[in-house]
Every structure is written in structure tokens, then in C-alpha cells.
Enzyme design. Structure first.
Site, PDB file in Angstrom:
ATOM      1  N   HIS A   1       0.811  -1.211   0.000  1.00  0.00           N
ATOM      2  CA  HIS A   1       0.000   0.000   0.000  1.00  0.00           C
ATOM      3  C   HIS A   1       0.854   1.276   0.000  1.00  0.00           C
ATOM      4  O   HIS A   1       0.625   2.185   0.795  1.00  0.00           O
ATOM      5  CB  HIS A   1      -0.909   0.031   1.239  1.00  0.00           C
ATOM      6  CG  HIS A   1      -1.865  -1.108   1.320  1.00  0.00           C
ATOM      7  ND1 HIS A   1      -2.475  -1.496   2.499  1.00  0.00           N
ATOM      8  CD2 HIS A   1      -2.333  -1.966   0.378  1.00  0.00           C
ATOM      9  CE1 HIS A   1      -3.260  -2.524   2.283  1.00  0.00           C
ATOM     10  NE2 HIS A   1      -3.184  -2.838   0.999  1.00  0.00           N
ATOM     11  N   PRO A   2       1.847   1.396  -0.882  1.00  0.00           N
ATOM     12  CA  PRO A   2       2.622   2.637  -0.914  1.00  0.00           C
ATOM     13  C   PRO A   2       1.760   3.802  -1.406  1.00  0.00           C
ATOM     14  O   PRO A   2       0.928   3.641  -2.297  1.00  0.00           O
ATOM     15  CB  PRO A   2       3.749   2.322  -1.899  1.00  0.00           C
ATOM     16  CG  PRO A   2       3.167   1.282  -2.810  1.00  0.00           C
ATOM     17  CD  PRO A   2       2.271   0.448  -1.940  1.00  0.00           C
TER      18      PRO A   2
END
Length: 564
Positions: free
Chosen positions: A480-481
Site C-alpha cells: 500500500h505505498p
């Protein structure tokens, strides 16, 4: 003749497909969509249970890795990003979590005016068709299909996990994407009629039938073309984006935009492309040998990500999915899905979940559970011989911050990705609480009938030092960058965008994808990324925003009592 379009969108991912659909819907605008990857027609993309394959396939996914991370024993973590139509919505785990209402109020407090929950909710609703039907919180006629897979019917462990949450004293929530996120209940996924509901399937397929949309795949965007004085030192000087330079079939080409260039290349690709275009921190550009166009220090900064571990137990009853991991069983599951689009092939297997607070005094949850009725790795391999179950768990509001920086002017060279995971002491303390709370949860009465030995972390991992060491050795990215081109206030020198997603100091240039988040939401990122694109589409077209919702949000009564 040099080709011109009204809008050029770079990236046919979770946001880009939404924009391509919404910007062409009226038929008034000519739109070009550029995508580095190719077709998403693969069986392994479309069948929900096959989710581990596209994430590990070079053709479908950028196989990025972080730099060695000093606070997790210098390990380099896998950071895959979608490289196909639909982007990461075509390679992800299909988990649909909007985030807590307070996450979006936090965005507004950070300077993203108009991005509070009540203004975002109408766009979440517009994007969705929820299997339970429309209500004050859920959409009933949007492109993205959301459901609960097989509604927990095919495995008793799903309900046992929810019951364990109740045994531990946590609330039960009927719909964590609605009035109440906090608690335990069914988990939702982007699956429609047994098929992955990516933004390619949901939005782009219908948009590609329109004559005013051109889609080019296998295109490597090199830079945004700009007009104005080069080497500008502040965002106050005049500069305009005029088009995009890209390579297609071995040829370097340029294309121009009459209205706007929109970057939707994702939390890695968008800051990378801005920096390649000379827009970003002057030191990064100088070291990479890229001429400075605009010194914008926040580009690539503020990088955030969710970390997770697998908390695993042996299962004493032969009900887990571990018995389905051999090739013969997988073949039968796949055949049924091909014929009927149902059964174990039509789910991501994360059908129950939980959201809790790591400590008293927090206003909203910061720990998330994905329950899986199997003990296995994300690549689909069994963790051990026998039956088991696990939860993917981790704190969702980290304070550690990282960065993305290009290494050279070569667009084919992957950028440097540094998350600085667990560099903040509060993050390390949150992990200690997380491990202890999870062990307490999984030892509740509701799981007594199924629970065997603790596989990992293992009962000997108890002290702060032991937990810290185990987390450093085993923590993984939850993929989930985000937050690398954040929206923010005018007086925030690190904000890359204003609240209209416009790049500060550059006319005709926006960023619309998960990189615009000021902070991470409490949950998976695909749902809020789609919402951002829906809302930004109205901004780009100059439409009035949808009226703000006026709905209540559940906050734990202990927090409310503590504030009085």
C-alpha cells in the site's frame, strides 16, 4: 501533423481508467490514455482466487524492491505495482476498504480542503454497486461491483473469527464501509459475478467503445513537456505542461494536450515521472543529471506504506483451505470457475475481518485484520504440512516516512524506494501492542474448537525485545505505498498539489492517484484511489462537486467519554 488531445492521461491504472471513462462520457473531449503494460485479459487476472499470480508476473507488474531498510535488518521488501490495463486493481487482493471517516477529515485538516468524509462519501457511492443495495452509505448503481465473495458460507472459520472478536469484547459491525468501521464482521471485495471488478473491467471497457478515447499500450512515458523558463526556482514563476514525450515500438514521440496532462502512474510512477521532467527536489534532480525545471521539494517525499505479518495457528479440524493447495484441487476449482464463475475460484478468501484500536484514547481504529482460513504465504504456497488458519495484521497509521528518488535520467531505470519502515518509536510500540492484542484475540473461546499450536510468532515470543526482533525478521509490505505527491495547504512547502490535484507552479498539470493522499487511510488503498479519481474528474471538467453527505459516523463511546 503533431497529434493533439484535450487531455492526456499517463497510466491506465486504478485512477487512470476512472478518468478515461468520466472525461470521455460526454463525447466533447478527445482523450489519450498511455499505459506501459498491455492486456489484462489473462485468466489469472480475472479469476479472484488466482490473485497471487499476477502480482509475481513481470508482464503484469512492476517488480520494484525497496532499498535495504535499516530498521528491519536491512531487508529489501518487494513493492509490486500494476503494469497492465487496470494497474494495481488488476493485480491486487481485491479487498474493498474505504477507510475510516476520520481518515478523510484528517486529509482536510492537512490542507486538502473539500476532502473531508462528508464530501468524499458521495464519490465512494457513485463508484460502487454494493451487493446489499444502496443506502445512505453504499452505492447501488456504480461501475465497481463489491460483495462478500461466498458470504462466508463455505468455511466455518470465518464466523468463528468474528465470534472471537466479540468474545474479546470488541463490537460487531454489519458494514465496516458504512456507519461503523470499528469491530468485526464480513469483509468486502471488488468482485462482480465471480470476476475481478478491476477499474479496467468496470470503467475502461465501456469507455473504449467511444470514438473520443484513444488507448496506447506498451508505451513508456519519458517526461512531461513544459513551456516556460527552465531552471525555475520557485512555484511562483509561470510554467505550463504542454504534452508528454514517450517511447512506443522503439520510436520516441511527442503528443500535446490542449487542456491538461494528468499523471495517474501511481505512487511510484507519478513522482518518478515528475522528477524525470525536471519537477522535484533540486538535489535529487542534480544527482540524477536531470535539468531543473521547477524546484518542488515534496515530489517523492512523504512515502508511507502499511506493513503486516501473518499470525498463524494450526487447525485441529480438517476445514481449512490447506487441503486445496495441491494442483489437482486447484484444477477443479479453476474448472468450476471457468464453467460457473462461482465456488472457491470466485473469492479472494478474505471473507471476514476486524478493525480495532491499538490503545485507549484513539479516536478511530488503527489495526486491521484480514482473516484467511489457511496457513500459507501470499504467493500461494503452504506454510506447513497440515491444516491451519491465519490473520494478516498490522498497524495502519504509521508515522515513519520515506521517499522515492530517480537515480538517473533513464526512465527505464527503477527509482530508489526508501520507506524507512519502523524508524519511528511509536510505530515500534504499536507493533508490540498489535502482536499482544492479536494473540489475545486468537485465543478466545470461539476458536477453541479449531485452534491448535501457534505456528508463528510462537509462544516464546513475548517480551518487547522478542517481539521487536520477530517483527524485524518477518514483517512484509501490505503493498500500500502512497502519499508521494501529497495534497496540502498553500503554506506547506512539502505539498506537491493543491486541493484540486493541480501541481503547484505548473499550469495544466495534475496528479490523480494514491500518491495524492496526505496520509494513509485505515485500510486497503484501492477504494479510496477510485474515489479520488471520481472526485478529481468533476474538478477537471469544471463540474460542481456532488452535494456533501450528512450522515452520522460511529465513534467508540469510550473515546467520547474521555473527551468530556
Amino acid at each position: 501533423m503533431t497529434p493533439q488531445y484535450d487531455y492526456i492521461i499517463v497510466g491506465a491504472g486504478s485512477a487512470g481508467c476512472v478518468l478515461a471513462d468520466r472525461l470521455t462520457a460526454s463525447g466533447e473531449h478527445q482523450v489519450l490514455l498511455l499505459e506501459r503494460g498491455g492486456s489484462d485479459r489473462s485468466l489469472f487476472v480475472q479469476m479472484p482466487t488466482a490473485l497471487s499470480y499476477p502480482m509475481n508476473t513481470e508482464r503484469l507488474c512492476w517488480q520494484f524492491h525497496s532499498e535495504p531498510e535499516p530498521h528491519i535488518n536491512n531487508r529489501s521488501l518487494h513493492t509490486p505495482r500494476g503494469k497492465t490495463l487496470g494497474g494495481s486493481s488488476s493485480i491486487n487482493g481485491m479487498v474493498y476498504v474505504r477507510g475510516h471517516a476520520c481518515d478523510f477529515d484528517q486529509w482536510q485538516e492537512a490542507g486538502a480542503e473539500g476532502w473531508d468524509y462528508q464530501h468524499c462519501l458521495p464519490y465512494f457511492k457513485r463508484a460502487e454497486t454494493w451487493q446489499g443495495g444502496e443506502d445512505d452509505y453504499r452505492g447501488g448503481s456504480g461501475p465497481v461491483g463489491t460483495c462478500n465473495g461466498n458470504n462466508m458460507r463455505l468455511n466455518p472459520l470465518y464466523q468463528a473469527f468474528i465470534d472471537a472478536g466479540a468474545d474479546a469484547g470488541y463490537p460487531i459491525t454489519r458494514d465496516y464501509n458504512g456507519y461503523q468501521q470499528e469491530g468485526f464482521g464480513p469483509m468486502h471485495m471488488t468482485v462482480k459475478n465471480g470476476v475481478r471488478s478491476s477499474t479496467s473491467n468496470a470503467y475502461l471497457r465501456r469507455a473504449m467503445k467511444r470514438k473520443n478515447l484513444t488507448v496506447l499500450t506498451q508505451v513508456m512515458s519519458h517526461k512531461v513537456l513544459t513551456q516556460g523558463s527552465s531552471g525555475q526556482k520557485s512555484a511562483a514563476d509561470s510554467l505550463r505542461a504542454t504534452g508528454v514525450e514517450y517511447a512506443h515500438r522503439g520510436q520516441l514521440q511527442q503528443v500535446f494536450a490542449r487542456r491538461e496532462v494528468i499523471l495517474s502512474a501511481g505512487s511510484v510512477g507519478s513522482p518518478q515521472l515528475l522528477q524525470l521532467s525536471g519537477i522535484g527536489p533540486s538535489k535529487v534532480l542534480r544527482q540524477a543529471g536531470v535539468p531543473l525545471v521547477l524546484d518542488l521539494p515534496g515530489v517523492g517525499e512523504n512515502l508511507q506504506d502499511h506493513l503486516e505479518v501473518y499470525f498463524q495457528f494450526e487447525c485441529t479440524q480438517p476445514v481449512s483451505l490447506n487441503s486445496k493447495l495441491d494442483w489437482f484441487s486447484k484444477g477443479l476449482i479453476g474448472l468450476r470457475w471457468l464453467l460457473l464463475k462461482d465456488g472457491l475460484g470466485a473469492t479472494n478468501h478474505f471473507e471476514s475481518c476486524g478493525f480495532i484500536r491499538s490503545r485507549a484514547g484513539l479516536k478511530w481504529p488503527d489495526i486491521q485484520y484480514h482473516f484467511l482460513p489457511a496457513a500459507m504465504r501470499y504467493d500461494g504456497n503452504a506454510a506447513f504440512a497440515g491444516h491451519g488458519f491465519q490473520v494478516h495484521v498490522g498497524p495502519n497509521k504509521p508515522l515513519s516516512r520515506g521517499s522515492i528518488s530517480i537515480k538517473s535520467s533513464d526512465p527505464e531505470q527503477a527509482p530508489s524506494i526508501r520507506f524507512n519502515y519502523l524508524s519511528n518509536e511509536q510505530d515500534r510500540e504499536d507493533w508490540r501492542r498489535c502482536i499482544r492484542l492479536t494473540r489475545e484475540l486468537l485465543n478466545q473461546k470461539a476458536l477453541d474448537h479449531y485452534r491448535g499450536a501457534e505456528i508463528q510468532p510462537g509462544v516464546d515470543v513475548e517480551s518487547d525485545e522478542q517481539i521487536d526482533a520477530w517483527v524485524r525478521d518477518n514483517v512484509e509490505s501490505a503493498y500500500h505505498p502512497a502519499c508521494t505527491c501529497k495534497m496540502g495547504a498553500d503554506n506547506d512547502p512539502m505539498s506537491v498539489l493543491d486541493a484540486q490535484c493541480r501541481v503547484r507552479g505548473v499550469d495544466g498539470l495534475r496528479v490523480v492517484d494514491s500518491s495524492v493522499f496526505p496520509t494513509l487511510t485505515n485500510g486497503n488503498l484501492n477504494a479510496p484511489t477510485i474515489m479520488v479519481a471520481e472526485k478529481a474528474a468533476d474538478m477537471i471538467l469544471g463540474k460542481s462537486p456532488l452535494p456533501a453527505a450528512q450522515v452520522p459516523v460511529w465513534i467508540h463511546p469510550n473515546y467520547q467519554t474521555a473527551q468530556r
